[in-house]
Scaffold this motif. Structure first.
Motif, mmCIF file in Angstrom:
data_model
loop_
_atom_site.group_PDB
_atom_site.id
_atom_site.type_symbol
_atom_site.label_atom_id
_atom_site.label_comp_id
_atom_site.label_asym_id
_atom_site.label_seq_id
_atom_site.Cartn_x
_atom_site.Cartn_y
_atom_site.Cartn_z
ATOM 1 N N VAL A 114 -9.602 -42.706 -75.566
ATOM 2 C CA VAL A 114 -10.861 -43.153 -76.181
ATOM 3 C C VAL A 114 -11.550 -42.031 -76.966
ATOM 4 O O VAL A 114 -11.867 -42.189 -78.147
ATOM 5 C CB VAL A 114 -11.829 -43.685 -75.092
ATOM 6 C CG1 VAL A 114 -13.216 -43.915 -75.670
ATOM 7 C CG2 VAL A 114 -11.286 -44.986 -74.484
ATOM 8 N N HIS A 115 -11.792 -40.911 -76.298
ATOM 9 C CA HIS A 115 -12.572 -39.842 -76.920
ATOM 10 C C HIS A 115 -11.706 -39.035 -77.885
ATOM 11 O O HIS A 115 -10.531 -38.787 -77.629
ATOM 12 C CB HIS A 115 -13.192 -38.963 -75.841
ATOM 13 C CG HIS A 115 -14.168 -39.739 -74.996
ATOM 14 N ND1 HIS A 115 -13.788 -40.334 -73.818
ATOM 15 C CD2 HIS A 115 -15.463 -40.074 -75.205
ATOM 16 C CE1 HIS A 115 -14.838 -40.990 -73.312
ATOM 17 N NE2 HIS A 115 -15.862 -40.846 -74.136
ATOM 18 N N LEU A 116 -12.329 -38.609 -78.983
ATOM 19 C CA LEU A 116 -11.579 -38.083 -80.112
ATOM 20 C C LEU A 116 -11.149 -36.637 -79.925
ATOM 21 O O LEU A 116 -11.944 -35.792 -79.492
ATOM 22 C CB LEU A 116 -12.443 -38.206 -81.369
ATOM 23 C CG LEU A 116 -13.023 -39.603 -81.633
ATOM 24 C CD1 LEU A 116 -13.877 -39.589 -82.895
ATOM 25 C CD2 LEU A 116 -11.933 -40.650 -81.717
ATOM 26 N N ASN A 117 -9.914 -36.352 -80.276
ATOM 27 C CA ASN A 117 -9.488 -34.962 -80.401
ATOM 28 C C ASN A 117 -9.805 -34.513 -81.830
ATOM 29 O O ASN A 117 -10.491 -35.220 -82.579
ATOM 30 C CB ASN A 117 -7.995 -34.821 -80.046
ATOM 31 C CG ASN A 117 -7.092 -35.535 -81.037
ATOM 32 O OD1 ASN A 117 -7.532 -35.962 -82.107
ATOM 33 N ND2 ASN A 117 -5.827 -35.673 -80.674
ATOM 34 N N ASN A 118 -9.325 -33.345 -82.213
ATOM 35 C CA ASN A 118 -9.699 -32.819 -83.523
ATOM 36 C C ASN A 118 -9.227 -33.738 -84.655
ATOM 37 O O ASN A 118 -9.971 -34.011 -85.601
ATOM 38 C CB ASN A 118 -9.130 -31.413 -83.708
ATOM 39 C CG ASN A 118 -9.796 -30.710 -84.867
ATOM 40 O OD1 ASN A 118 -11.017 -30.561 -84.890
ATOM 41 N ND2 ASN A 118 -8.995 -30.314 -85.856
#
Lengths: 221, 221, 221, 221
Positions: free
Chosen positions: B199-203
């Motif tokens: 769900v949460h964004l990487n670079n």
């Protein structure tokens, strides 16, 4: 001439309608049904008349089926603040718990308190008297075996503690229902004593709610 | 004398600060993290500077972890209206779907639209330009096997249709993510391509979002 | 004398009933309904007769409403092993996914495989030929927006891979349904094309299933 | 000669190992942990030694994390019947209730009874003595406000009634836990009294379970 004026003023005063207190019942489908012919709001109105206080209060139902506390907040401006009520009886919490299991759209415990608190504060700012109710029942078993008993107790407990701490009149419907079911549900039926379907009120349920509500409301100055 | 006045006016004009457009990013934990050092909002700011438009825009993150559309509405007055933004980029919907299964506290489809619509209308009344985003992903499988793919598609579809119908700029993040994963996830991994945890964004995820957002925002007059 | 004996032997052979292959359809409510007058099992029987193979196969429905893979395992001994079938067509998986959201009693992905694998192995030990089906649909939208599409795809994928790896005949109902809906659901209806209620089969649905099943079953030596 | 024979027989009898009763503890992660160094099974063993009955009983743990009643049935043949136990203590039900909300993979009330009943009957057929336990707790609040209290009570009630009706020894862990928490949880903590995490047992919890279990098991002839 002076005499005539005095009489006219007295007459004016005598016939001037006393401002009734406007009481809004703000809730879910139970309150929506409560505004119907034999609903609890109609019964509150009857109790009010029995006490000959029909010139002191007017009652307005603002219940919408399926509502959770965040749905009350969605329509809070239009259905409460814009109506200029004196008293608002908030009867919410059943769907907040129930919809967790039926559709996955209930209300988190912390958010339940946050939305509720925000509405109470806005009422207080406007000089509106809030009254809080604990959620009644989802299932009428009287031996603590209804699926949502634990969660309903948890939310009811928050309401009780918040009301006490903030000096807000409390109508402890859940306690009333439980006490009633202890005495009047000897066969431990799941429904049919105070509800038609484990949640929505039958005539006995509407009467119990009406009595509790009227007892609380008529005390408010 | 007239000559002098003209110069003074020109000087005044030259030094008068141009009013920057205030852009609020309004969303959940992704937006909360987006305001961090390498978050998408920081990257939008960098892209803006690359285009030498830093005098035209300022960017403000208003993301709160766990937020669903009704949580945005809870803080809409304080975090949006009271901030007097020119543009509001709304990036919501993941928790509305996700929390149905994790905690039973997601958002019904119809209520999702109702809360969203109410905020959009209030923005329009104030002359604020809304921008809508589709929810990105819960899981990066690229063969339609993520648990919430169907529901996310359903909510994304509503957003697309609403934006089109109401002539609101749309950032179709879900489509961007899917297109990206089709090309860049040959091993069909569940996470690690654009997200750290599904769900949460990487670079890479923050960069993709930033590019889409900047492309949409810089067009707004 | 020898001549007479030969004739007698031929006559005996001619009148000896050929052992029919017993095919059990093992599944949930779809299979339970499938055994009804216009159900898919009745249609398989008709197709078999059209091919004049009614002396080669007999068909038995063993479907129970609400069944998940672990419910099949519950009655596996009685309803499969004790019946001495030659072929068992397993059509399961919809409730394993669906009941996660309706009653919180679906089946974990890993357990789905574990129960399924255990039954397949027991069939193989007994010389019973298993046939696996992918779960059809929960909702007939053809743009990947049905709530459970992702999860159904995930479970269907496991079935496909398991069948391939273990050399088990596969009836890919989900693919058949999707292909059919792509062509025959131009208004993108949620139900009514192959199902009556998003899940249970109407006549067209029963026919589609019957054709796929008969095609697979009649090939089995 | 007769004298010699008598001595030989006595010697044979004296050295013949008495057959210990094999007790299997059949359950979930609590039982899996119960077989560890300070787990409840180890403590049952210690209590047995204190009573100098170590020659009468041997204890075997068959607990697997995450198990629900249908998972017990999955491995019932291998982990119970094939082990030839004399006594089987079944401690199940927590995940059947808990997993409804955590992963949507709990067990329906009716199926809980059906799977349980099937295993009890198979044990009886083999002459194995079953012992039933009620599920302990999910949360240690002692004012009926734990989320799953209602449902746990409902499943526990089924176990109590089934055990009574079928004359099966019952270990009412839920009652023991509740009684203990009434006295020993004055701050109404959610965990830390008998559990580490609302479910899994700490040392006090393991001791309480061990005492109840040993009391029940040692009575069995």
């Amino acid at each position: 001439m002076k005499y005539f004026v005095t009489i006219a003023v007295l007459a004016l005063f005598a016939f001037q309608p006393i401002k009734k207190k406007k009481v809004i019942f703000f809730g879910d489908s139970i309150t929506q049904q409560g505004a119907g012919p034999n609903g609890y709001i109609s019964k509150v109105d009857s109790l009010c008349r029995s006490d000959k206080m029909q010139n002191d209060f007017e009652f307005v139902g603002k219940g919408v089926g399926g509502n959770r506390v965040y749905d009350l907040f969605y329509r809070f401006q239009e259905d409460v603040l814009d109506q200029n009520p004196d008293i608002v009886v908030v009867y919410i919490g059943i769907n907040d718990v129930w919809h967790k299991t039926t559709s996955g759209t209930g209300t988190e415990y912390k958010k339940f308190g946050a939305f509720y608190d925000k509405m109470i504060n806005k009422m207080k700012e406007r000089g509106i008297q809030p009254v809080m109710c604990t959620p009644s029942v989802i299932g009428e078993f009287n031996d603590d075996t209804n699926l949502q008993d634990g969660d309903l107790n948890f939310y009811a407990k928050w309401i009780r503690e918040y009301a006490t701490k903030n000096n807000i009149p409390l109508i402890d419907l859940r306690k009333s229902f439980m006490d009633y079911l202890d005495k009047n549900n000897p066969q431990n039926e799941e429904k049919g004593i105070l509800t038609t379907d484990r949640v929505h009120l039958n005539n006995a349920g509407n009467l119990l709610v009406a009595q509790d509500m009227w007892t609380a409301v008529k005390k408010i100055k």
